[in-house]
Scaffold this active site. Sequence first.
Site: not given
Ligand code: AMP
Length: 280
Positions: A32, A36, A149-150, A153, A186-187
């Site tokens: 996180l 997140h 961000k995604d 998705q 995370s990447r």
């Molecule tokens: P993930 O853990 O990458 O699957 O992301 C979980 C959720 O967090 C998804 O809805 C992503 O779009 C959101 N998320 C990831 N990075 C960001 C960011 N930099 N800003 C806003 N939301 C994010």
Amino acid sequence: MIVARTREGLGQGLADLHGRGSVGFVPTMGNLHDGHLSLVDLALDEADVVVVSIFVNPLQFAPSEDLEAYPRTEERDLALLEERRVDLTFLPSVDSMYPDGEPVVTVDPGPLENALCGPYRPGHFRGVLTVVARFFGLLRPDLAVFGRKDYQQLVLVRRMVRDLELGVRVVEGPVVREADGLAMSSRNAYLSEEERSQAPAIYEALEEARRRVEAGERSAVELLRGVHARIGREARMRVQYAEIVNGESLRPVERAGEGTVAAVAAFCGSTRLIDNAELV
Ligand code: AMP
């Protein structure tokens, strides 16, 4: 905070929280960061009970992708969620999420899969929608929060909820960025120091496109030329795609305007990064 690792544990936790009001759900893959946590804050604002999931979903990773290497930081994640006063965190194993093995019936993203990241990540969005639908079935949330961000998705989840009448309110959170503009991910942890210094080029390219639109430039070809030129200045970066699309259909447009979104995927070294910006 209740921590559940099995379906039974989740059922028990939800039963314990029953009667406390609306349920807000934030699905994540863990590791996180503030992006997140901004979604968690939105859920805390909008719902009475907040459930976060941490699950690295194998269905959404292609064999060539980073499923094994994906950063897992469970202890730290739980501490952050506890601090935020999340009510329940669900961390299922792959077996408890998919006790019968891979689902036979999956969610077809339809033509939205042919846009943006879809062609470069075959099966990814089917895997995402299938796990999101399964979480919705397990948790029955009133609302679920997803980050812009995604972007693809987010659009797909909205569309799935609408087309399948799932009855979940989808709440979106803005892109949370590092001080230099790089979208948190995370990447980003995979980036070398040199790569990290070049990665904000994606944000800068998108910002420049946004400013040019503000100044009157509307031609997608012209705007994208600028995006490619800006990212192309960085030795470690390679654009996978840069597109200006209708924000709902995700189809490319010739002219930027109301509701159009610029989206970029670029490799920084061997790490694939994505970002997007609303242009008007
Ligand atoms: P993930 O853990 O990458 O699957 O992301 C979980 C959720 O967090 C998804 O809805 C992503 O779009 C959101 N998320 C990831 N990075 C960001 C960011 N930099 N800003 C806003 N939301 C994010």
